[in-house]
Write an enzyme that holds these catalytic residues in place. Structure first.
Site, PDB file in Angstrom:
ATOM      1  CG  ASN A 127     139.139  -2.828 117.490  1.00 46.55           C
ATOM      2  OD1 ASN A 127     137.935  -3.046 117.425  1.00 46.55           O
ATOM      3  ND2 ASN A 127     139.935  -2.842 116.420  1.00 46.55           N
ATOM      4  CE  LYS A 158     141.118  -6.303 116.168  1.00 43.70           C
ATOM      5  NZ  LYS A 158     142.291  -6.911 115.559  1.00 43.70           N
ATOM      6  CG  HIS A 207     141.488  -1.795 112.485  1.00 39.87           C
ATOM      7  ND1 HIS A 207     141.816  -3.005 111.927  1.00 39.87           N
ATOM      8  CD2 HIS A 207     141.943  -1.826 113.761  1.00 39.87           C
ATOM      9  CE1 HIS A 207     142.441  -3.749 112.846  1.00 39.87           C
ATOM     10  NE2 HIS A 207     142.532  -3.048 113.966  1.00 39.87           N
ATOM     11  CD  GLU A 246     141.185  -6.526 112.088  1.00 42.37           C
ATOM     12  OE1 GLU A 246     140.128  -6.148 112.608  1.00 42.37           O
ATOM     13  OE2 GLU A 246     142.134  -7.018 112.747  1.00 42.37           O
ATOM     14  CD  GLU A 293     145.764  -1.242 115.706  1.00 49.76           C
ATOM     15  OE1 GLU A 293     145.589  -1.596 116.873  1.00 49.76           O
ATOM     16  OE2 GLU A 293     144.957  -1.466 114.796  1.00 49.76           O
ATOM     17  N   GLY A 320     146.859  -9.636 116.139  1.00 52.16           N
ATOM     18  CA  GLY A 320     146.248 -10.957 116.329  1.00 52.16           C
ATOM     19  C   GLY A 320     147.203 -12.119 116.146  1.00 52.16           C
ATOM     20  CB  SER A 374     150.415  -9.083 119.851  1.00 49.57           C
ATOM     21  OG  SER A 374     149.918  -9.803 118.732  1.00 49.57           O
TER      22      SER A 374
HETATM   23  P1  13P Z   1     145.361  -7.593 118.807  1.00 53.02           P
HETATM   24  O1  13P Z   1     145.597  -6.880 120.107  1.00 53.02           O
HETATM   25  O2  13P Z   1     144.414  -8.742 118.912  1.00 53.02           O
HETATM   26  O3  13P Z   1     146.657  -7.957 118.135  1.00 53.02           O
HETATM   27  O4  13P Z   1     144.632  -6.545 117.822  1.00 53.02           O
HETATM   28  C1  13P Z   1     145.172  -5.284 117.671  1.00 53.02           C
HETATM   29  C2  13P Z   1     144.205  -4.443 116.936  1.00 53.02           C
HETATM   30  O5  13P Z   1     143.950  -4.648 115.764  1.00 53.02           O
HETATM   31  C3  13P Z   1     143.529  -3.375 117.674  1.00 53.02           C
HETATM   32  O6  13P Z   1     142.868  -2.506 116.832  1.00 53.02           O
END
Ligand code: 13P
Length: 250
Positions: free
Chosen positions: A9, A11, A94, A96, A166, A172, A212
């Protein structure tokens, strides 16, 4: 036997020219015949990246889409646009998007219905906050998210979906869930799917872990019984992503 899947992803990272470079650099490195590899990229990068990976096994996903077909929805991207551009997967719900864009279970459910109607595989995200984990409500909360997301989705449709667990506190942050924590929730998700749809869907639906994931922890996490791969954020923007795809060859 469920096939493993590793999806990046990206982002809100990578301009079109940066995206072309990253996809081109990763392409020769992410060839694992036992793993479905997906790059979920920003909408503006989809067309150039589809062109770069043409002829490889890499599949392209979008990070979101709208649930209407077309019309006066300034700024949105429709499922038909994604299909025409060569998209096979779409991340839906997601954390976010839930947090910053106020997407709720109703919106997410509409998007899943629409993606399936267009034969785009939704990667349906769920996951608890740190507060929810610490107050012991994780499993109840995830169950609510799953039943909201899958409302009026038939078994034939559900079996095509991918679920990504997740935990928000692991996204992150570098604070990865332990493989036991990730397995516990992914098993609960599969049990929940079994209760809704029965054993065939439960055994076939793929459940990914995200939060992560990196080259050092992927093999242990992906080895868990109910975890079929990963949804990778930060590490998908680096050549490290290839090591995650090749987690079984390290
Ligand atoms: P990270 O791998 O940066 O923690 O992000 C995970 C994520 O949100 C994937 O959709």
């Amino acid at each position: 036997m469920r096939r493993k899947m590793v999806a990046g992803n990206w982002k809100m990272n990578m301009t079109p020219s940066q995206a072309v470079k990253l996809a081109g650099d990763l392409m020769p490195l992410v060839d694992n015949e036992d793993v479905d590899v997906v790059f979920c990229v920003p909408a503006i990068d989809i067309v150039p990246v589809v062109n770069v990976v043409k002829g490889s096994n890499i599949l392209i996903g979008a990070e979101d889409m709208y649930y209407e077909e077309k019309g006066a929805y300034t700024g949105e991207v429709s499922p038909e646009m994604l299909v025409d551009a060569g998209v096979k997967y779409v991340i839906i719900g997601h954390s976010e998007r839930r947090e910053y864009f106020k997407e709720d279970d109703t919106i997410i459910n509409k998007k899943i219905h629409k993606a399936l109607q267009y034969n785009i595989v939704p990667i349906v995200c769920c996951g608890e906050s740190l507060e929810q984990r610490e107050t012991g409500v994780t499993l109840d909360f995830i169950k609510k998210q799953i039943s909201g997301a899958f409302k009026h989705i038939s078994p034939e449709q559900a079996i095509k979906c991918v679920i990504a667990y997740e935990p928000i506190w692991a996204i992150g942050t570098g604070r990865v869930a332990t493989s036991e924590q990730a397995q516990e929730v992914c098993k609960a998700i599969r049990d929940n799917i079994r209760n809704i749809y029965g054993p065939v869907v439960a055994e076939q639906i793929r459940i990914l872990y995200g939060g992560s994931v990196n080259a050092a922890n992927a093999a242990e996490i992906f080895a868990q019984d109910d975890i079929d791969g990963g949804l990778v954020g930060g590490a998908s923007l680096k050549l490290e992503f290839a090591k995650i795809v090749n987690y079984d060859r390290m």
